[in-house]
Design an enzyme around this catalytic site. Sequence first.
Site, short mmCIF file in Angstrom:
data_model
loop_
_atom_site.label_atom_id
_atom_site.label_comp_id
_atom_site.label_asym_id
_atom_site.label_seq_id
_atom_site.Cartn_x
_atom_site.Cartn_y
_atom_site.Cartn_z
CD GLU A 205 -2.94 -1.06 0.26
OE1 GLU A 205 -3.71 -2.02 0.12
OE2 GLU A 205 -3.03 -0.02 -0.40
CD GLU B 68 2.14 10.48 -1.17
OE1 GLU B 68 3.26 9.98 -1.03
OE2 GLU B 68 1.10 9.84 -0.97
N1 LIG Z 1 -1.07 3.34 0.26
C1 LIG Z 1 -1.32 3.53 1.54
O1 LIG Z 1 -2.29 2.99 2.11
C2 LIG Z 1 -0.43 4.41 2.34
C3 LIG Z 1 0.74 4.98 1.81
N2 LIG Z 1 1.55 5.78 2.60
C4 LIG Z 1 2.73 6.43 2.02
O2 LIG Z 1 3.84 6.38 2.96
C5 LIG Z 1 4.56 7.62 2.90
C6 LIG Z 1 4.59 8.29 4.24
O3 LIG Z 1 4.77 7.35 5.25
P1 LIG Z 1 6.25 7.06 5.80
O4 LIG Z 1 6.13 6.33 7.08
O5 LIG Z 1 7.08 8.28 5.77
O6 LIG Z 1 6.80 6.08 4.71
P2 LIG Z 1 8.19 5.28 4.74
O7 LIG Z 1 8.08 4.44 3.57
O8 LIG Z 1 9.38 6.12 4.93
O9 LIG Z 1 8.12 4.36 6.09
C7 LIG Z 1 7.11 3.42 6.22
C8 LIG Z 1 7.63 2.30 7.11
O10 LIG Z 1 8.69 1.66 6.42
C9 LIG Z 1 9.82 1.56 7.28
N3 LIG Z 1 11.03 1.53 6.48
C10 LIG Z 1 11.74 2.56 5.96
N4 LIG Z 1 12.80 2.08 5.27
C11 LIG Z 1 12.75 0.72 5.36
C12 LIG Z 1 13.55 -0.36 4.87
N5 LIG Z 1 14.63 -0.13 4.14
N6 LIG Z 1 13.19 -1.62 5.17
C13 LIG Z 1 12.10 -1.87 5.91
N7 LIG Z 1 11.29 -0.90 6.41
C14 LIG Z 1 11.63 0.37 6.13
C15 LIG Z 1 9.70 2.77 8.17
O11 LIG Z 1 10.48 2.54 9.34
P3 LIG Z 1 11.06 3.82 10.14
O12 LIG Z 1 9.89 4.57 10.62
O13 LIG Z 1 11.86 3.20 11.25
O14 LIG Z 1 11.90 4.59 9.16
C16 LIG Z 1 8.20 2.76 8.44
O15 LIG Z 1 7.88 1.82 9.43
C17 LIG Z 1 3.85 8.46 1.88
O16 LIG Z 1 4.45 8.26 0.63
C18 LIG Z 1 2.45 7.89 1.83
O17 LIG Z 1 1.80 8.11 0.62
C19 LIG Z 1 1.29 6.02 3.91
C20 LIG Z 1 0.13 5.46 4.45
C21 LIG Z 1 -0.81 4.67 3.71
#
Ligand SMILES: NC(=O)C1=CN([C@@H]2O[C@H](COP(=O)(O)OP(=O)(O)OC[C@H]3O[C@@H](n4cnc5c(N)ncnc54)[C@H](OP(=O)(O)O)[C@@H]3O)[C@@H](O)[C@H]2O)C=CC1
Length: 485
Positions: free
Chosen positions: A255, A386
Site C-alpha cells: 500500500e 505527493e
Molecule cells: N497506500 C497507503 O495505504 C499508504 C501509503 N503511505 C505512504 O507512505 C509515505 C509516508 O509514510 P512514511 O512512514 O514516511 O513512509 P516510509 O516508507 O518512509 O516508512 C514506512 C515504514 O517503512 C519503514 N522503512 C523505511 N525504510 C525501510 C527499509 N529499508 N526496510 C524496511 N522498512 C523500512 C519505516 O520505518 P522507520 O519509521 O523506522 O523509518 C516505516 O515503518 C507516503 O508516501 C504515503 O503516501 C502512507 C500510508 C498509507
Amino acid sequence: MLQKISHFMRQANFIDGDWVGADSGATIDVVNPATGSAIGTVPRCGEAETRRAIEAAKRAFHSWKKTSADHRAKLLRKLHDAIMDNQKALAELLVLEQGKSFAEAKGEVGMSAAYVLWYAEEGRRVYGDLVPSPWADRRILVTREPVGVVGAVTPWNFPSSMLARKLGPALAAGCTAVAKPASQTPYSGLAWGVLCEEVGFPNGVVNIVTGSASEIGDELCTNPLVRKITFTGSTEVGKTLIRKTAGTVKKVSMELGGNAPFLVFDDADIDRAVEGAVAAKYRNSGQTCVCTNRFFVQAGIYDRFVERLAAEAEKLRVGPGMDEGTQQGPLIDDNAVAKVEELIGDATKKGGKVVAGGARHALGGTFFQPTVISDATPDMRFMQEEIFGPVAPVFRFETEEEAVSLANDTVYGLACYFYTGDLGRAFRVMEGLRYGLVGVNEGIITTVEAPFGGLKESGLGKEGGHQGIDDYLDTKYVCIGGLGL
Ligand SMILES: NC(=O)C1=CN([C@@H]2O[C@H](COP(=O)(O)OP(=O)(O)OC[C@H]3O[C@@H](n4cnc5c(N)ncnc54)[C@H](OP(=O)(O)O)[C@@H]3O)[C@@H](O)[C@H]2O)C=CC1
Ligand SMILES: O=C(O)[C@H](O)CS(=O)(=O)O
C-alpha cells in the site's frame, strides 16, 4: 477493563510473549510532534531480535494454524471489544505520538477495531471447492491454507489502523506475524502487543519489534521462514522491499504512495464538492495516501470553487490534538514542513497564487496553515509529487477529456475523486480514471467493507473487503484416487 494511556505505552518490544529491550540496550527517542518534547523511548532492535521474533512466530504457527476459524474469530472479537473499551486511552496515545486531532484519533482506533471485527467473520468464510472430477474414480478438492509467518511494516500516519488491516486478516486466516511500526509512532503498534497478550493470543502469534528499519526489514525480507511481507508506506521503500523479498519469493502486499486527483465539473453540486474537498484534502493535516494532491476544476465553476475552498480552509482550527475543537494537528516533523514549503515555493515561482494560508502557523513548531494555491499548472512539482501536507493546488480545465487525461498523468493510481450531476459523465469518468479507489460525489470513502489498494506505483494487493484476506492464503489442489469408486 478500562485502562489509562500509561498501561498501553510500552517502552519494550513484544517477542514470543515477553516484553524485552534491544540486545545492545540501545533505544530510539520518541517525540511529541505538537511540542517537540521527548515522550519516551523504544528499543532499537535489529537483525538478531527480529530473527528470534520470526522463529517464535514460526513455532506458534504450527499450533495457531490448526485452531478453528471460529476459535480465531472468538479471540478477534475479544480483541475488538478490548480496543473499543480502551478507545479513549488508545486515541490519547495516538495523539501523543502522531499529533492528529483527538477526534481523528478516536476515529482511527474505531476503524482499527472495525477491521478486526470484519476479519473475525471473514476468516470463517474462507471456503474451498469440491470440483466435479473428470475422472469417475477420483475426487478433486481445492482448499485454502494460511501462508505462514507474515512480516508487517507500517507507516507513521495511521499507526493503529494500518496495523489492524494487516494483523486482522493475517490472524483470521491462521497466520502469525512479526510487525515493525514506524519509529516516529511506535507506541500505537506496541499497544497491539498489550491488547493481544491480555486478550489471550498464544505466545509468538503476534510479535512487535521496533528499531533499525533496514536491519529489521532486511531480516523480514530475507528470512525463509517469512512467507509474506505486507507493507504500507512510501513507494520508494515499497520497491526496496519487493526487490529484497525476491530472493525467497515471498508474497507481497504493498500500500504505497498516492497522487489523488479531485475533479469538479461545471454541473457539480458546489456545496457538496467544497465539503468533500475539505475532507479529502485536510484529513490528518493532509498526511494520508488518499488525500487529494491535485484539484482540477472546470473553467465555468473555477473561481467560485477556489473562493469557497479558500474560505473553508481558513476556518479550520489548527492546534494540539487534545485541544477542544482542533481540526488540524502538527505535521509529523520538520522534514515534512520543509517539503511543503518547497512545493509552495516552486508553485509561486511558476505563477501559482496563495489564496489561503501558505506559511507556518503562528503556533510554531511543525504546525502549518491550511493552504490553497490557485492558477496551478502541470509544470509545478506537486503535479507529480505527493505533497503529504495541508496544501490544495487548484488547476483549471476546459473539457472532460482534458480533465481525465490530466488526472491520469501520474505514476500513481491509488485514490481519485470527482463531482458531477450528470450520470452519463459519471460512468465515462469513472471508467476512464486509472485508480484503485474512486469517490463519486464523495471525499471520504475508506471503509472496512471495501477493498483498499492502488494500481501502478501505488501498490499491489487489497486490504479490507472480502478480498483483503486472500493474500494471506495459499490455494491447494488435491486429487484423491484409490477410493474404489
Ligand atoms: N497506500 C497507503 O495505504 C499508504 C501509503 N503511505 C505512504 O507512505 C509515505 C509516508 O509514510 P512514511 O512512514 O514516511 O513512509 P516510509 O516508507 O518512509 O516508512 C514506512 C515504514 O517503512 C519503514 N522503512 C523505511 N525504510 C525501510 C527499509 N529499508 N526496510 C524496511 N522498512 C523500512 C519505516 O520505518 P522507520 O519509521 O523506522 O523509518 C516505516 O515503518 C507516503 O508516501 C504515503 O503516501 C502512507 C500510508 C498509507
Ligand atoms: O495511511 C493512509 O493514508 C490510509 O490508507 C488512509 S485511510 O485508509 O485511512 O483512508
